[in-house]
Scaffold this motif. Sequence first.
Motif, mmCIF file in Angstrom:
data_model
loop_
_atom_site.group_PDB
_atom_site.id
_atom_site.type_symbol
_atom_site.label_atom_id
_atom_site.label_comp_id
_atom_site.label_asym_id
_atom_site.label_seq_id
_atom_site.Cartn_x
_atom_site.Cartn_y
_atom_site.Cartn_z
ATOM 1 N N GLU A 345 0.841 -1.205 0.000
ATOM 2 C CA GLU A 345 0.000 0.000 0.000
ATOM 3 C C GLU A 345 0.876 1.254 0.000
ATOM 4 O OE1 GLU A 345 -2.756 -0.806 -1.035
ATOM 5 O OE2 GLU A 345 -4.233 -0.511 0.552
ATOM 6 N N ALA A 346 1.968 1.193 0.782
ATOM 7 C CA ALA A 346 2.874 2.348 0.858
ATOM 8 C C ALA A 346 3.433 2.663 -0.528
ATOM 9 C CB ALA A 346 3.995 2.068 1.857
ATOM 10 N N GLN A 347 3.876 1.633 -1.221
ATOM 11 C CA GLN A 347 4.453 1.825 -2.559
ATOM 12 C C GLN A 347 3.387 2.352 -3.521
ATOM 13 O OE1 GLN A 347 7.571 1.814 -3.193
ATOM 14 N NE2 GLN A 347 8.265 0.897 -1.277
ATOM 15 N N ARG A 348 2.166 1.818 -3.404
ATOM 16 C CA ARG A 348 1.073 2.247 -4.296
ATOM 17 C C ARG A 348 0.761 3.741 -4.069
ATOM 18 N NH1 ARG A 348 -4.795 1.879 -4.385
ATOM 19 N NH2 ARG A 348 -4.886 1.068 -2.265
ATOM 20 N N PHE A 349 0.639 4.138 -2.793
ATOM 21 C CA PHE A 349 0.319 5.546 -2.498
ATOM 22 C C PHE A 349 1.470 6.466 -2.929
ATOM 23 C CE2 PHE A 349 -2.463 3.810 1.151
ATOM 24 C CZ PHE A 349 -3.544 3.660 0.296
ATOM 25 N N ALA A 350 2.705 5.948 -2.805
ATOM 26 C CA ALA A 350 3.862 6.748 -3.233
ATOM 27 C C ALA A 350 3.783 6.972 -4.750
ATOM 28 C CB ALA A 350 5.161 6.047 -2.834
ATOM 29 N N ARG A 351 3.462 5.896 -5.507
ATOM 30 C CA ARG A 351 3.343 6.027 -6.979
ATOM 31 C C ARG A 351 2.232 6.996 -7.352
ATOM 32 N NH1 ARG A 351 4.050 0.504 -6.848
ATOM 33 N NH2 ARG A 351 1.835 0.114 -7.127
ATOM 34 N N GLN A 352 1.171 7.026 -6.546
ATOM 35 C CA GLN A 352 0.031 7.911 -6.840
ATOM 36 C C GLN A 352 0.278 9.356 -6.392
ATOM 37 O OE1 GLN A 352 -3.085 5.826 -4.786
ATOM 38 N NE2 GLN A 352 -3.580 4.517 -6.528
ATOM 39 N N GLY A 353 1.439 9.601 -5.803
ATOM 40 C CA GLY A 353 1.769 10.966 -5.381
ATOM 41 C C GLY A 353 1.061 11.398 -4.107
ATOM 42 N N LEU A 354 0.639 10.409 -3.283
ATOM 43 C CA LEU A 354 -0.072 10.743 -2.045
ATOM 44 C C LEU A 354 0.843 10.637 -0.828
ATOM 45 C CD1 LEU A 354 -3.298 8.666 -2.856
ATOM 46 C CD2 LEU A 354 -3.057 11.156 -2.994
ATOM 47 N N LEU A 355 1.907 9.858 -0.976
ATOM 48 C CA LEU A 355 2.784 9.567 0.164
ATOM 49 C C LEU A 355 4.229 9.730 -0.272
ATOM 50 C CD1 LEU A 355 2.615 8.159 3.101
ATOM 51 C CD2 LEU A 355 3.188 6.054 1.899
ATOM 52 N N VAL A 356 5.064 10.245 0.640
ATOM 53 C CA VAL A 356 6.505 10.324 0.354
ATOM 54 C C VAL A 356 7.209 9.352 1.295
ATOM 55 C CG1 VAL A 356 8.545 11.817 0.365
ATOM 56 C CG2 VAL A 356 6.331 12.750 -0.305
ATOM 57 N N LEU A 357 8.073 8.524 0.730
ATOM 58 C CA LEU A 357 8.872 7.599 1.541
ATOM 59 C C LEU A 357 10.329 8.022 1.388
ATOM 60 C CD1 LEU A 357 7.083 4.339 0.348
ATOM 61 C CD2 LEU A 357 6.859 5.391 2.605
ATOM 62 N N GLU A 358 10.917 8.509 2.500
ATOM 63 C CA GLU A 358 12.319 8.958 2.447
ATOM 64 C C GLU A 358 13.080 8.208 3.528
ATOM 65 O OE1 GLU A 358 11.751 13.666 1.224
ATOM 66 O OE2 GLU A 358 11.480 13.029 3.283
ATOM 67 N N GLY A 359 13.856 7.226 3.162
ATOM 68 C CA GLY A 359 14.515 6.389 4.168
ATOM 69 C C GLY A 359 13.436 5.728 5.016
ATOM 70 N N GLU A 360 13.524 5.914 6.333
ATOM 71 C CA GLU A 360 12.531 5.307 7.222
ATOM 72 C C GLU A 360 11.292 6.197 7.414
ATOM 73 O OE1 GLU A 360 12.281 2.430 8.336
ATOM 74 O OE2 GLU A 360 14.264 1.519 8.459
ATOM 75 N N ARG A 361 11.340 7.412 6.873
ATOM 76 C CA ARG A 361 10.247 8.348 7.141
ATOM 77 C C ARG A 361 9.100 8.186 6.125
ATOM 78 N NH1 ARG A 361 8.936 11.996 10.663
ATOM 79 N NH2 ARG A 361 10.487 11.353 12.134
ATOM 80 N N ALA A 362 7.880 8.243 6.612
ATOM 81 C CA ALA A 362 6.700 8.218 5.730
ATOM 82 C C ALA A 362 5.863 9.453 6.046
ATOM 83 C CB ALA A 362 5.878 6.963 5.986
ATOM 84 N N ARG A 363 5.537 10.228 5.008
ATOM 85 C CA ARG A 363 4.693 11.404 5.240
ATOM 86 C C ARG A 363 3.780 11.620 4.045
ATOM 87 N NH1 ARG A 363 6.715 15.661 2.139
ATOM 88 N NH2 ARG A 363 8.908 15.394 1.581
ATOM 89 N N LEU A 364 2.652 12.267 4.290
ATOM 90 C CA LEU A 364 1.706 12.523 3.203
ATOM 91 C C LEU A 364 2.150 13.734 2.395
ATOM 92 C CD1 LEU A 364 -1.713 11.965 5.039
ATOM 93 C CD2 LEU A 364 -0.533 10.418 3.470
ATOM 94 N N THR A 365 1.815 13.709 1.103
ATOM 95 C CA THR A 365 2.017 14.901 0.286
ATOM 96 C C THR A 365 0.805 15.813 0.541
ATOM 97 O OG1 THR A 365 0.762 13.964 -1.527
ATOM 98 C CG2 THR A 365 3.140 13.568 -1.546
ATOM 99 N N ARG A 366 0.851 16.991 -0.041
ATOM 100 C CA ARG A 366 -0.266 17.910 0.142
ATOM 101 C C ARG A 366 -1.562 17.281 -0.399
ATOM 102 N NH1 ARG A 366 0.235 24.331 -0.930
ATOM 103 N NH2 ARG A 366 -1.945 24.674 -1.386
#
Length: 383
Positions: A345-366
Motif C-alpha cells: 500500500e505504501a508503494q502504491r500511495f507513493a506512486r500515486q503521489g499521495l505519500l513520500v517515503l524517504e529512508g525510514e520516514r513516511a509522510r503525506l504529500t499535500r
Amino acid sequence: MSAPSAPLGLYVHWPYCARICPYCDFNVYRAKGRDTAPLLEAMLADLARWREITGPRDLVSVHFGGGTPSLMEPAQIEAVLETAGRLFGLAPGAEIGLEANPAEKARFAGIRAAGVERLSLGVQALDDESLARLGRDHGTAGALEAMAAAQALFPRVSIDLIYAREGQSVEAWEAELTRALGFGLDHLSLYQLTIEPGTAFAKRAERGALLAPPEETAAAMFEVTQTLTQAAGLDPYEISNHARGRAHQSRHNRLYWTGADWIGIGPGAHSRIGAPRTGGRLGASALDRPERYVEGAAKGTAQAMETISALEDAQERVLMGLRLAEGFDRAALRAATGHDVDEAEAQRFARQGLLVLEGERARLTRAGRLYADGLAVALAPGG
Ligand SMILES: C[S@@+](CC[C@H](N)C(=O)[O-])C[C@H]1O[C@@H](n2cnc3c(N)ncnc32)[C@H](O)[C@@H]1O
Ligand code: SF4
C-alpha cells in the motif's frame, strides 16, 4: 511501561459549557447551577491515583481542554497545577495551555495569574451571522476583544476557526482567513466543520435544514488554507494546525501525534502510557458523566483501564503520525510495536503521489493530506 524519563503530558477535561453549540459532540454538559467543587476534588484524587501507576515522572505539558475550562475558577486551575507539580513535577519550560471561550474574557487575567501560559481561543468565525448559526454566545467584536486581551496577557495565543460552514464560499473563507492571518498570531487551528452524528446540526442536516458545502468546495477551502497560511509564514505542521516555526507548535498535542505518553483526568478523558516492546501500552478512559466520574474517583474506579495490543498501538501511531506534515519514522514504529506499515500500500500511495517515503520516514504529500484518515487505515498494519 516507558522509561521514567520519557515525556509525559497531563490532559484535564473540564466538561461544562455555558451553552452547548449545535455542532459539538465533545463530552459536554450545561454549566448552569452546578457545584463544581466535587469535580475538582475528584480530579485531584484521580491525579494521585495516576501518580501511583506512572511512578515519578516530570510533566512536559498540562492542557486544560473541554468543554470550557475558561469557566474554571482560577483557584481551581491553580489547585490542579499545584497538585500536578507536587505529585509529578513540572519539567522546565513545561507548556501550560487552556482552551477558552471568548465569552469568558473577563476571567483571562485570573487564568494567567493561575499559571496558564498558552491560551487557545474558540473564535470559530469572523462574522456575526455565522457565529449566530454556530450557536455561539459571542459576536465578532467580542471575539476580537477577547483575542486582543489574550494577546496582551499570554505569551502564546492561538485561535480556532471553523470553515466549510453552511453557505460559505471559497472566496468568503479566503477573505476571512486573510483577515485572521493579519492579527499576527503565531498559531492557528483551522478545522473543517464536521457534522457529527447525534448533534443538533446532524438532525438539521437529516431534515434538509442544513446544507454543508459539497466535498469539492471543502477540499478547495483546505487547499486555500494551506496556501495562505504558508504564505503568511505559518507552517501547516498538522492537518488542522499551523504555527510560526517549531517553537510555536502545540507541544501537548504533539504528544498525541507522536505516540508519546499522556494521562487524562476529568470526565471522559483518555490516557495512553507505555509501549508493548518495553512492557505493554496501557490505555484508560474516564467515566463520561460528571456525577459518575465523581463517584468513581472516590472509589478509585473513575478510569476504565485497558491493554492496547501492539497491533492497535501501531494503527493509532500511523493514524496520528500521518496527521503531521513531517510524518512518522517507521523504524520507531517497529521499535515501539513490532509492526510496520503495509509495504504494498505504501508503494502504491507513493506512486500515486499521495505519500513520500524517504529512508525510514513516511509522510503525506499535500494531495495525500486531503485523504489522511482513509490512507492511514489502508496503510496501517492489519488494515
Ligand atoms: C473545546 S473547544 C474550544 C474551547 C471552547 N469550548 C469554545 O468552544 O470556545 C475545541 C474546538 O473544537 C472545534 N470543534 C468542535 N466541534 C467541531 C466540529 N463539529 N467541526 C469542526 N470543529 C469543531 C472548535 O473550533 C472548538 O473551538
Ligand atoms: S464548541 Fe466549545 S463551547 Fe461549544 S459546546 Fe463544544 S466545547 Fe462547549
